[in-house]
Design a protein around this motif. Sequence first.
Motif, PDB file in Angstrom:
ATOM      1  N   VAL A   1     -41.547  34.328 -35.857  1.00 63.99           N
ATOM      2  CA  VAL A   1     -41.727  34.438 -37.307  1.00 63.99           C
ATOM      3  C   VAL A   1     -42.202  33.103 -37.871  1.00 63.99           C
ATOM      4  O   VAL A   1     -43.120  33.062 -38.700  1.00 63.99           O
ATOM      5  N   ALA A   2     -41.605  32.004 -37.413  1.00 65.07           N
ATOM      6  CA  ALA A   2     -41.977  30.683 -37.920  1.00 65.07           C
ATOM      7  C   ALA A   2     -41.513  29.622 -36.942  1.00 65.07           C
ATOM      8  O   ALA A   2     -40.596  29.831 -36.147  1.00 65.07           O
ATOM      9  N   ILE A   3     -42.179  28.471 -37.017  1.00 63.92           N
ATOM     10  CA  ILE A   3     -41.765  27.287 -36.264  1.00 63.92           C
ATOM     11  C   ILE A   3     -40.892  26.460 -37.192  1.00 63.92           C
ATOM     12  O   ILE A   3     -41.341  26.000 -38.250  1.00 63.92           O
ATOM     13  N   LEU A   4     -39.649  26.253 -36.791  1.00 62.90           N
ATOM     14  CA  LEU A   4     -38.706  25.532 -37.648  1.00 62.90           C
ATOM     15  C   LEU A   4     -38.735  24.029 -37.427  1.00 62.90           C
ATOM     16  O   LEU A   4     -38.565  23.256 -38.372  1.00 62.90           O
ATOM     17  N   ASP A   5     -38.931  23.616 -36.198  1.00 57.71           N
ATOM     18  CA  ASP A   5     -38.896  22.182 -35.902  1.00 57.71           C
ATOM     19  C   ASP A   5     -39.536  21.923 -34.549  1.00 57.71           C
ATOM     20  O   ASP A   5     -39.793  22.863 -33.781  1.00 57.71           O
TER      21      ASP A   5
ATOM     22  N   LEU B   1     -41.287  35.179 -47.981  1.00 59.69           N
ATOM     23  CA  LEU B   1     -40.175  34.507 -48.647  1.00 59.69           C
ATOM     24  C   LEU B   1     -39.854  33.174 -47.976  1.00 59.69           C
ATOM     25  O   LEU B   1     -39.538  32.187 -48.648  1.00 59.69           O
ATOM     26  N   ILE B   2     -39.934  33.131 -46.657  1.00 59.56           N
ATOM     27  CA  ILE B   2     -39.624  31.892 -45.934  1.00 59.56           C
ATOM     28  C   ILE B   2     -40.665  30.824 -46.221  1.00 59.56           C
ATOM     29  O   ILE B   2     -40.338  29.677 -46.562  1.00 59.56           O
ATOM     30  N   TYR B   3     -41.943  31.185 -46.133  1.00 57.05           N
ATOM     31  CA  TYR B   3     -42.997  30.186 -46.312  1.00 57.05           C
ATOM     32  C   TYR B   3     -43.123  29.739 -47.764  1.00 57.05           C
ATOM     33  O   TYR B   3     -43.429  28.578 -48.030  1.00 57.05           O
ATOM     34  N   GLU B   4     -42.884  30.648 -48.697  1.00 56.20           N
ATOM     35  CA  GLU B   4     -43.017  30.284 -50.105  1.00 56.20           C
ATOM     36  C   GLU B   4     -41.802  29.525 -50.627  1.00 56.20           C
ATOM     37  O   GLU B   4     -41.880  28.911 -51.690  1.00 56.20           O
ATOM     38  N   ASN B   5     -40.702  29.574 -49.903  1.00 56.23           N
ATOM     39  CA  ASN B   5     -39.479  28.896 -50.355  1.00 56.23           C
ATOM     40  C   ASN B   5     -38.937  27.964 -49.270  1.00 56.23           C
ATOM     41  O   ASN B   5     -37.737  27.733 -49.196  1.00 56.23           O
ATOM     42  N   LYS B   6     -39.830  27.418 -48.436  1.00 61.04           N
ATOM     43  CA  LYS B   6     -39.368  26.605 -47.315  1.00 61.04           C
ATOM     44  C   LYS B   6     -38.704  25.299 -47.755  1.00 61.04           C
ATOM     45  O   LYS B   6     -37.909  24.727 -47.002  1.00 61.04           O
ATOM     46  N   SER B   7     -39.001  24.860 -48.968  1.00 62.58           N
ATOM     47  CA  SER B   7     -38.354  23.637 -49.442  1.00 62.58           C
ATOM     48  C   SER B   7     -36.850  23.825 -49.616  1.00 62.58           C
ATOM     49  O   SER B   7     -36.091  22.860 -49.602  1.00 62.58           O
ATOM     50  N   GLU B   8     -36.399  25.074 -49.759  1.00 59.71           N
ATOM     51  CA  GLU B   8     -34.974  25.357 -49.938  1.00 59.71           C
ATOM     52  C   GLU B   8     -34.243  25.531 -48.606  1.00 59.71           C
ATOM     53  O   GLU B   8     -33.017  25.645 -48.603  1.00 59.71           O
ATOM     54  N   LEU B   9     -34.980  25.539 -47.498  1.00 63.43           N
ATOM     55  CA  LEU B   9     -34.374  25.870 -46.210  1.00 63.43           C
ATOM     56  C   LEU B   9     -34.110  24.654 -45.333  1.00 63.43           C
ATOM     57  O   LEU B   9     -33.409  24.774 -44.322  1.00 63.43           O
ATOM     58  N   GLY B  10     -34.651  23.487 -45.687  1.00 58.52           N
ATOM     59  CA  GLY B  10     -34.453  22.297 -44.862  1.00 58.52           C
ATOM     60  C   GLY B  10     -33.021  21.776 -44.935  1.00 58.52           C
ATOM     61  O   GLY B  10     -32.395  21.781 -45.995  1.00 58.52           O
ATOM     62  N   LEU B  11     -32.508  21.329 -43.786  1.00 60.70           N
ATOM     63  CA  LEU B  11     -31.157  20.758 -43.735  1.00 60.70           C
ATOM     64  C   LEU B  11     -31.208  19.263 -44.007  1.00 60.70           C
ATOM     65  O   LEU B  11     -32.266  18.627 -43.921  1.00 60.70           O
ATOM     66  N   GLU B  12     -30.025  18.700 -44.301  1.00 62.38           N
ATOM     67  CA  GLU B  12     -29.951  17.265 -44.576  1.00 62.38           C
ATOM     68  C   GLU B  12     -30.370  16.451 -43.354  1.00 62.38           C
ATOM     69  O   GLU B  12     -30.932  15.361 -43.489  1.00 62.38           O
ATOM     70  N   SER B  13     -30.127  16.995 -42.173  1.00 63.32           N
ATOM     71  CA  SER B  13     -30.499  16.288 -40.937  1.00 63.32           C
ATOM     72  C   SER B  13     -31.995  16.306 -40.688  1.00 63.32           C
ATOM     73  O   SER B  13     -32.493  15.589 -39.816  1.00 63.32           O
ATOM     74  N   GLY B  14     -32.713  17.100 -41.429  1.00 66.75           N
ATOM     75  CA  GLY B  14     -34.160  17.209 -41.237  1.00 66.75           C
ATOM     76  C   GLY B  14     -34.582  18.484 -40.540  1.00 66.75           C
ATOM     77  O   GLY B  14     -35.768  18.830 -40.531  1.00 66.75           O
TER      78      GLY B  14
ATOM     79  N   LYS C   1     -28.586  28.780 -45.198  1.00 65.29           N
ATOM     80  CA  LYS C   1     -29.588  28.444 -46.205  1.00 65.29           C
ATOM     81  C   LYS C   1     -30.530  29.622 -46.455  1.00 65.29           C
ATOM     82  O   LYS C   1     -30.908  29.899 -47.600  1.00 65.29           O
ATOM     83  N   LEU C   2     -30.890  30.323 -45.377  1.00 64.95           N
ATOM     84  CA  LEU C   2     -31.769  31.470 -45.510  1.00 64.95           C
ATOM     85  C   LEU C   2     -31.099  32.569 -46.339  1.00 64.95           C
ATOM     86  O   LEU C   2     -31.727  33.178 -47.216  1.00 64.95           O
ATOM     87  N   ALA C   3     -29.827  32.814 -46.050  1.00 67.54           N
ATOM     88  CA  ALA C   3     -29.093  33.837 -46.804  1.00 67.54           C
ATOM     89  C   ALA C   3     -29.025  33.471 -48.284  1.00 67.54           C
ATOM     90  O   ALA C   3     -29.218  34.336 -49.159  1.00 67.54           O
ATOM     91  N   ALA C   4     -28.761  32.202 -48.589  1.00 55.57           N
ATOM     92  CA  ALA C   4     -28.679  31.762 -49.989  1.00 55.57           C
ATOM     93  C   ALA C   4     -30.037  31.870 -50.680  1.00 55.57           C
ATOM     94  O   ALA C   4     -30.119  32.276 -51.847  1.00 55.57           O
ATOM     95  N   MET C   5     -31.104  31.516 -49.964  1.00 56.54           N
ATOM     96  CA  MET C   5     -32.441  31.597 -50.556  1.00 56.54           C
ATOM     97  C   MET C   5     -32.818  33.037 -50.874  1.00 56.54           C
ATOM     98  O   MET C   5     -33.346  33.335 -51.949  1.00 56.54           O
ATOM     99  N   LEU C   6     -32.534  33.955 -49.959  1.00 54.67           N
ATOM    100  CA  LEU C   6     -32.862  35.366 -50.193  1.00 54.67           C
ATOM    101  C   LEU C   6     -32.074  35.917 -51.380  1.00 54.67           C
ATOM    102  O   LEU C   6     -32.593  36.700 -52.176  1.00 54.67           O
ATOM    103  N   LYS C   7     -30.847  35.494 -51.501  1.00 58.56           N
ATOM    104  CA  LYS C   7     -30.021  35.958 -52.618  1.00 58.56           C
ATOM    105  C   LYS C   7     -30.531  35.411 -53.940  1.00 58.56           C
ATOM    106  O   LYS C   7     -30.592  36.127 -54.943  1.00 58.56           O
TER     107      LYS C   7
ATOM    108  N   ILE D   1     -41.274  23.560 -42.037  1.00 60.22           N
ATOM    109  CA  ILE D   1     -41.524  24.863 -41.410  1.00 60.22           C
ATOM    110  C   ILE D   1     -43.024  25.089 -41.312  1.00 60.22           C
ATOM    111  O   ILE D   1     -43.781  24.858 -42.259  1.00 60.22           O
ATOM    112  N   GLU D   2     -43.458  25.538 -40.133  1.00 56.93           N
ATOM    113  CA  GLU D   2     -44.876  25.751 -39.880  1.00 56.93           C
ATOM    114  C   GLU D   2     -45.111  27.198 -39.462  1.00 56.93           C
ATOM    115  O   GLU D   2     -44.210  27.870 -38.950  1.00 56.93           O
ATOM    116  N   PRO D   3     -46.333  27.687 -39.653  1.00 53.40           N
ATOM    117  CA  PRO D   3     -46.647  29.056 -39.220  1.00 53.40           C
ATOM    118  C   PRO D   3     -46.606  29.179 -37.700  1.00 53.40           C
ATOM    119  O   PRO D   3     -46.992  28.256 -36.971  1.00 53.40           O
ATOM    120  N   ALA D   4     -46.138  30.308 -37.239  1.00 48.16           N
ATOM    121  CA  ALA D   4     -46.138  30.579 -35.799  1.00 48.16           C
ATOM    122  C   ALA D   4     -47.563  30.830 -35.329  1.00 48.16           C
ATOM    123  O   ALA D   4     -48.422  31.275 -36.095  1.00 48.16           O
TER     124      ALA D   4
END
Length: 477
Positions: free
Chosen positions: A123-127, A290-303, A71-77, A308-311
């Motif tokens: 860099v970030a807290i994912l879950d 890029l991660i924080y501004e586009n975090k809505s694109e990085l979440g998986l279907e499982s949750g 997802k991260l690779a797709a978002m950056l692209k 994503i939260e700041p470290a």
Amino acid sequence: MSVEAPIPPVGKRKRTRIIKSNRVQIFLFVLLTLVLTFAAVWGARIYLKNSEALVFAVGDPNGPEARFAGKLAAMLKSNYSRFKVQIVAAGDNAKALAKFDRNEANLAVLRTDTKVPARARAVAILDHDLVLVLSPGGKKIKSAADLKKKKVAVIAENESNAAFIRNMLELADSPAASPLVQVVPPGSAIDKLFASGFAAVITIAPASKVMKDKSYQQVAARGGLTLNAIEAAKLLTRKYPALSEETVESGTLSSSPTIPVEDVDTVGLKWMLVTQSRMSTTTIAELARLIYENKSELGLESGFASRIEPAATDKDAFIIAHPGAAEYINDDTKSFVERYSDLMYFAAAVLGIIGSICATLYTKVTRVAPEKASELATQLLDIGEDCQDATCVDDLDRMQDELEKILRGVVIGLRDGTISGDGLETFKLGYQFVRDEIAMRRDALQRHANDAAAAPAPAAAPAHEDNVVVVKTAQSA
């Protein structure tokens, strides 16, 4: 006889052609300067900021970490970022972290209870993984001492979860007897475990998954369910820095009936996106943005990674935040001028060099140089010589017109730059000389014409005089 002197005037067409030629050249050189400067700066930026490959080490190629990396690779692209993520599957999380520890990867995902590589920076807290201590309805567990010598079921998806729970129980004030802790398969029904004699069920569940799991509400509806607070949460986090204090809000497990009834304190583990400490501040600051501004694109279907939260940027954080991530999180990112100041200085230097070269080419090579005023004095003298041969006033009028055209052309040329002021005094003397000479020649022609008109016509000789001459001649003979 009228003399037609071929005197080429400084005409408007020639002057306009020179002006247009120089103006076009100036415009083209300015445009060329800007284009070359832009090309040089852009080329330097591409050279210095070329697409950067980030190696992302993951464990199971089908696991949540690998899917997040995808997802991260797709978002950056999709954001046309200069970063390109290269995903490397190592088989399991331990091998992925080993690869990261050997500096063979730039990014990795880890849970805080694993062995954290020394060079890892957050860099970030994912879950979050929450520790849930569940008991049958109405049977509240106040402390770990209440579990001593009682059967405790541990629902663990892997051995690391089971080991973590054992360690957590051992760290409690009154540790429970370890033989009474039994690991049960994932997906075991909680109400059946209660029915089989377990006093408590401890599980580690992702916070993002807990709210979607309807099994807790079903258990609560059938026989009751209690979520117990971990009273020694602060003590546990001090003893075991990998733990973090967490809060389960009211109604998280079940909305009807409400479980928990009120907010419950517990402990948990964090899933962190980490990078190498050697990574540049600019690179990680841009990646974090890029991660924080586009975090809505990085979440998986499982949750996973859906919140994503700041470290943590504190110096005593369990995993220290990378300076680039801290810069963005603390809003200490550089302004546009500060960020691109070096590029601006480079652009100014390149602009100066290219501009100087183009200005030199224009002034020394390509520019249509203005005529000198002294050179036009030759044309004046030519008119002066021709006026000496003029036989009529019309010729002088034509020469006077040519003289005035030359003067008018010089005045206009001095104004618009097509004629330089070199030798202007010589031109003035020449103009005055020729003008006076034309005037004197005009006066001379007019006097000659007036004298010719005033002279009387010669009288005719008498006819008998010829006869007298003949007679005298005959007599003398």
